[in-house]
Design an enzyme around this catalytic site. Structure first.
Site, PDB file in Angstrom:
ATOM      1  N   SER A 279      33.922 -16.638  -7.534  1.00 38.31           N
ATOM      2  CA  SER A 279      32.787 -16.561  -8.458  1.00 38.31           C
ATOM      3  C   SER A 279      31.946 -15.339  -8.091  1.00 38.31           C
ATOM      4  O   SER A 279      32.165 -14.717  -7.052  1.00 38.31           O
ATOM      5  CB  SER A 279      31.945 -17.822  -8.321  1.00 38.31           C
ATOM      6  OG  SER A 279      31.344 -17.840  -7.049  1.00 38.31           O
TER       7      SER A 279
ATOM      8  N   LEU B 276      31.025 -24.310  -1.257  1.00 42.57           N
ATOM      9  CA  LEU B 276      29.768 -24.621  -1.950  1.00 42.57           C
ATOM     10  C   LEU B 276      28.650 -24.828  -0.941  1.00 42.57           C
ATOM     11  O   LEU B 276      28.824 -25.520   0.067  1.00 42.57           O
ATOM     12  CB  LEU B 276      29.927 -25.908  -2.776  1.00 42.57           C
ATOM     13  CG  LEU B 276      28.636 -26.517  -3.330  1.00 42.57           C
ATOM     14  CD1 LEU B 276      28.111 -25.704  -4.503  1.00 42.57           C
ATOM     15  CD2 LEU B 276      28.842 -27.961  -3.763  1.00 42.57           C
ATOM     16  N   THR B 277      27.508 -24.222  -1.208  1.00 42.44           N
ATOM     17  CA  THR B 277      26.271 -24.604  -0.549  1.00 42.44           C
ATOM     18  C   THR B 277      25.444 -25.286  -1.624  1.00 42.44           C
ATOM     19  O   THR B 277      25.258 -24.717  -2.703  1.00 42.44           O
ATOM     20  CB  THR B 277      25.502 -23.372  -0.019  1.00 42.44           C
ATOM     21  OG1 THR B 277      26.335 -22.646   0.881  1.00 42.44           O
ATOM     22  CG2 THR B 277      24.246 -23.783   0.707  1.00 42.44           C
TER      23      THR B 277
ATOM     24  N   CYS C 264      37.789 -23.933  -1.954  1.00 38.68           N
ATOM     25  CA  CYS C 264      36.493 -23.924  -2.638  1.00 38.68           C
ATOM     26  C   CYS C 264      35.387 -23.939  -1.612  1.00 38.68           C
ATOM     27  O   CYS C 264      35.513 -24.592  -0.575  1.00 38.68           O
ATOM     28  CB  CYS C 264      36.329 -25.179  -3.490  1.00 38.68           C
ATOM     29  SG  CYS C 264      37.282 -25.126  -4.984  1.00 38.68           S
TER      30      CYS C 264
ATOM     31  N   GLU D 114      40.945 -18.483  -1.774  1.00 38.05           N
ATOM     32  CA  GLU D 114      41.679 -18.635  -3.027  1.00 38.05           C
ATOM     33  C   GLU D 114      40.932 -17.917  -4.158  1.00 38.05           C
ATOM     34  O   GLU D 114      39.712 -17.897  -4.182  1.00 38.05           O
ATOM     35  CB  GLU D 114      41.770 -20.143  -3.319  1.00 38.05           C
ATOM     36  CG  GLU D 114      42.749 -20.500  -4.397  1.00 38.05           C
ATOM     37  CD  GLU D 114      42.796 -22.021  -4.604  1.00 38.05           C
ATOM     38  OE1 GLU D 114      43.182 -22.748  -3.667  1.00 38.05           O
ATOM     39  OE2 GLU D 114      42.429 -22.457  -5.704  1.00 38.05           O
TER      40      GLU D 114
ATOM     41  N   LYS E 136      20.198 -19.359   2.670  1.00 40.94           N
ATOM     42  CA  LYS E 136      19.644 -19.508   4.019  1.00 40.94           C
ATOM     43  C   LYS E 136      20.694 -19.156   5.070  1.00 40.94           C
ATOM     44  O   LYS E 136      20.508 -19.432   6.248  1.00 40.94           O
ATOM     45  CB  LYS E 136      19.208 -20.957   4.251  1.00 40.94           C
ATOM     46  CG  LYS E 136      18.061 -21.444   3.367  1.00 40.94           C
ATOM     47  CD  LYS E 136      17.785 -22.902   3.715  1.00 40.94           C
ATOM     48  CE  LYS E 136      17.017 -23.621   2.636  1.00 40.94           C
ATOM     49  NZ  LYS E 136      15.607 -23.282   2.591  1.00 40.94           N
TER      50      LYS E 136
HETATM   51  N1  ACO Z   1      21.212 -13.856  -5.723  1.00 42.98           N
HETATM   52  C1  ACO Z   1      21.639 -12.730  -5.126  1.00 42.98           C
HETATM   53  N2  ACO Z   1      22.483 -12.720  -4.054  1.00 42.98           N
HETATM   54  C2  ACO Z   1      22.891 -13.904  -3.587  1.00 42.98           C
HETATM   55  C3  ACO Z   1      22.457 -15.130  -4.153  1.00 42.98           C
HETATM   56  C4  ACO Z   1      21.586 -15.070  -5.263  1.00 42.98           C
HETATM   57  N3  ACO Z   1      21.132 -16.179  -5.842  1.00 42.98           N
HETATM   58  N4  ACO Z   1      23.022 -16.125  -3.453  1.00 42.98           N
HETATM   59  C5  ACO Z   1      23.783 -15.559  -2.504  1.00 42.98           C
HETATM   60  N5  ACO Z   1      23.700 -14.204  -2.580  1.00 42.98           N
HETATM   61  C6  ACO Z   1      24.412 -13.231  -1.753  1.00 42.98           C
HETATM   62  C7  ACO Z   1      23.511 -12.475  -0.830  1.00 42.98           C
HETATM   63  O1  ACO Z   1      24.095 -11.233  -0.586  1.00 42.98           O
HETATM   64  C8  ACO Z   1      23.547 -13.333   0.404  1.00 42.98           C
HETATM   65  O2  ACO Z   1      23.301 -12.644   1.564  1.00 42.98           O
HETATM   66  P1  ACO Z   1      21.758 -12.306   1.985  1.00 42.98           P
HETATM   67  O3  ACO Z   1      20.954 -13.566   1.763  1.00 42.98           O
HETATM   68  O4  ACO Z   1      21.871 -11.903   3.401  1.00 42.98           O
HETATM   69  O5  ACO Z   1      21.332 -11.207   1.080  1.00 42.98           O
HETATM   70  C9  ACO Z   1      24.993 -13.769   0.421  1.00 42.98           C
HETATM   71  O6  ACO Z   1      25.354 -13.922  -0.943  1.00 42.98           O
HETATM   72  C10 ACO Z   1      25.299 -15.073   1.131  1.00 42.98           C
HETATM   73  O7  ACO Z   1      24.170 -15.822   1.344  1.00 42.98           O
HETATM   74  P2  ACO Z   1      24.234 -17.185   2.144  1.00 42.98           P
HETATM   75  O8  ACO Z   1      22.849 -17.706   2.282  1.00 42.98           O
HETATM   76  O9  ACO Z   1      25.030 -17.034   3.390  1.00 42.98           O
HETATM   77  O10 ACO Z   1      25.105 -18.059   1.147  1.00 42.98           O
HETATM   78  P3  ACO Z   1      24.745 -19.410   0.393  1.00 42.98           P
HETATM   79  O11 ACO Z   1      24.498 -20.498   1.389  1.00 42.98           O
HETATM   80  O12 ACO Z   1      23.708 -19.194  -0.621  1.00 42.98           O
HETATM   81  O13 ACO Z   1      26.148 -19.750  -0.257  1.00 42.98           O
HETATM   82  C11 ACO Z   1      27.733 -19.657  -2.013  1.00 42.98           C
HETATM   83  C12 ACO Z   1      26.906 -18.839  -1.018  1.00 42.98           C
HETATM   84  C13 ACO Z   1      28.544 -20.697  -1.247  1.00 42.98           C
HETATM   85  C14 ACO Z   1      28.678 -18.744  -2.762  1.00 42.98           C
HETATM   86  C15 ACO Z   1      26.719 -20.353  -2.960  1.00 42.98           C
HETATM   87  O14 ACO Z   1      26.101 -19.373  -3.749  1.00 42.98           O
HETATM   88  C16 ACO Z   1      27.332 -21.388  -3.877  1.00 42.98           C
HETATM   89  O15 ACO Z   1      27.608 -22.507  -3.459  1.00 42.98           O
HETATM   90  N6  ACO Z   1      27.540 -21.024  -5.155  1.00 42.98           N
HETATM   91  C17 ACO Z   1      28.076 -21.955  -6.153  1.00 42.98           C
HETATM   92  C18 ACO Z   1      29.529 -22.241  -5.931  1.00 42.98           C
HETATM   93  C19 ACO Z   1      30.364 -20.958  -5.857  1.00 42.98           C
HETATM   94  O16 ACO Z   1      30.236 -20.067  -6.666  1.00 42.98           O
HETATM   95  N7  ACO Z   1      31.243 -20.905  -4.834  1.00 42.98           N
HETATM   96  C20 ACO Z   1      32.178 -19.813  -4.647  1.00 42.98           C
HETATM   97  C21 ACO Z   1      33.324 -19.961  -5.591  1.00 42.98           C
HETATM   98  S1  ACO Z   1      34.689 -18.980  -5.104  1.00 42.98           S
HETATM   99  C22 ACO Z   1      35.621 -19.971  -4.045  1.00 42.98           C
HETATM  100  O17 ACO Z   1      35.325 -21.130  -3.968  1.00 42.98           O
HETATM  101  C23 ACO Z   1      36.773 -19.427  -3.289  1.00 42.98           C
END
Ligand code: ACO
Ligand code: ZN
Length: 401
Positions: A305, A269-270, A267, A301, A277
């Site tokens: 999402s 998470l940010t 898993c 895994e 960022k």
């Molecule tokens: N809208 C559009 N694109 C987005 C968004 C958003 N709100 N958030 C992230 N992205 C995309 C963009 O392409 C972004 O790259 P860019 O900013 O250069 O355009 C890219 O994702 C990653 O951005 P980061 O800043 O590196 O990632 P972030 O720190 O925001 O973390 C994460 C991404 C971990 C998926 C976060 O959105 C999160 O915690 N989400 C909730 C939990 C989740 O869904 N986790 C993944 C489940 S799957 C698994 O666990 C295996």
């Protein structure tokens, strides 16, 4: 955005008012195309996803309580519940994921998450319980249901100690706790430090309560991922921004100590105040750096999402195309995999989705026209924060006898 969007009413509750018929309604936005969802996730290009990935996006992040006057009653339809079975056919899960989702009966043996347990999961988690949390200097709106112990379920807000992640129902309890809690960073070993960023490795077996607290917290932002972890089997990599008050968690990823499926991340998470960022890509890059040190390839895994998939796609695209741009002569998927620790299947699907694999003279070749590569690289977004490998001090997990 000032427009009406189709919703399904999932639950209602009485308002504390004098009018006996006053209710609030918990609604789920049914539009599957996430690009049209207005508020929290803008700009997502759905063509980026594979068909079966789209199936996975049962996006419930926008579910919320609304008042009657927010609904357009002229367009009400009564619908018979769609068949969950159809969806499930494509929603293959490993035993492991099934076990985690199904917290009540730990029954393994079915390769797929069957319709009944999916329905059970959706039924059980349909309404968010905790609406907001306080963590460090942030108050954060939650996204999904999380199975906190029953005594917490009558509170709309929970107060977390940002260091040990214990949670409480009242602010005064937290204040009292903060006076005696002596942690200033996650328990476990600091395995990376660069500037103000530190990564801590926490063994779920040695720090069970911390691991469980982290899972409760994370579940508030992860939907179909985990209900409950057998935390003993996992390591948690907690990323912190540090200052003179302590190390403040910005995000984390978990990793099985032993994975039969070559998962290098369970898993990720940010925390919302830190999203977008570059921390997500940093965590992903970090998980592959650990795989390189183990001399293994890895993959996250499933299911991913929507945001998880976007982040991975961005990461894979950037890493692979950077290599293709610099490389002279032939290169195979296997070689790319050895260099990056990215599993061959993920390389293939990434290159295929970018239409970089072509069939020429009876074999598949990677097309590496610099102009095309630059265009894709631009579209893949920013690179994220770099992992400085020279700052990583780590040896792979070994069972202690
Ligand atoms: N809208 C559009 N694109 C987005 C968004 C958003 N709100 N958030 C992230 N992205 C995309 C963009 O392409 C972004 O790259 P860019 O900013 O250069 O355009 C890219 O994702 C990653 O951005 P980061 O800043 O590196 O990632 P972030 O720190 O925001 O973390 C994460 C991404 C971990 C998926 C976060 O959105 C999160 O915690 N989400 C909730 C939990 C989740 O869904 N986790 C993944 C489940 S799957 C698994 O666990 C295996
Ligand atoms: Zn504490």
């Amino acid at each position: 955005d000032g427009k009406y969007h189709p919703v399904k009413v999932i639950e209602r509750r009485k308002l504390q008012s004098t009018e006996p018929s006053d209710y609030e309604y918990y609604v789920h936005y049914t539009e599957c195309k996430i690009s049209v969802l207005p508020r929290k996730i803008l700009e997502i290009d759905v063509s980026f996803f594979y068909n079966n990935d789209i199936e996975m996006i049962v996006n419930r992040r926008l579910d919320e309580w609304v008042k009657l006057e927010q609904l357009d009653l002229d367009s009400v339809e009564t619908v018979v519940d769609e068949k969950v079975e159809d969806k499930v056919a494509s929603l293959k899960m490993t035993r492991h994921q099934k076990r985690k989702i199904d917290e009540t009966h730990v029954e393994v043996g079915h390769e797929e998450l069957d319709a009944a347990s999916l329905r059970e999961h959706e039924e059980f988690t349909k309404v968010k319980n905790i609406a907001t949390i306080e963590l460090g200097r942030y108050e954060i709106e939650t996204w999904y249901f999380s199975p906190f112990p029953p005594e917490y379920n009558d509170s709309l807000k929970l107060f977390f100690c940002e260091f040990c992640l214990n949670f409480m129902k009242r602010k005064e309890q937290l204040q009292r706790h903060m006076r005696k809690c002596d942690l200033k960073h996650p328990p476990g070993d600091e395995i990376y430090r660069s500037g103000t960023l530190s990564m801590f490795e926490v063994d779920g077996k040695k720090n069970k309560v911390y691991g469980q607290n982290l899972c409760y917290l994370a579940k508030l932002f992860l939907d179909h991922k985990t209900l409950y972890y057998d935390v003993d089997l996992f390591l948690f990599y907690v990323l912190c921004e540090c200052d003179d008050r302590g190390c403040h968690m910005v995000g984390y990823f978990s990793k099985e100590k032993h994975s039969e499926e070559s998962y290098n991340l369970a898993c990720i998470l940010t925390l919302p105040p830190y999203q977008r960022k570059g921390y997500g890509k940093f965590l992903i890059a970090f998980s592959y750096e650990l795989s390189k040190k183990e001399g293994k390839v890895g993959t996250p895994e499933r299911p991913l999402s929507d945001l998880g998939l976007l982040s991975y796609r961005g990461y894979w695209t950037r890493v692979l195309l950077d290599i293709l741009k610099k490389h002279k002569g032939n290169i195979s998927i296997k070689e790319l995999s050895d260099m990056t620790a990215i599993k061959a299947e993920d390389i293939l699907t990434t290159l295929q989705s970018l239409e970089l694999i072509q069939y020429r003279k009876g074999q598949h070749v990677i097309c590496a026209d610099p102009k095309v590569l630059d265009r894709h690289l631009k579209a893949a977004g920013r690179g994220g924060l770099e992992v400085d490998v020279s700052k990583l001090i780590w040896t792979p997990y070994k069972e202690q006898s």
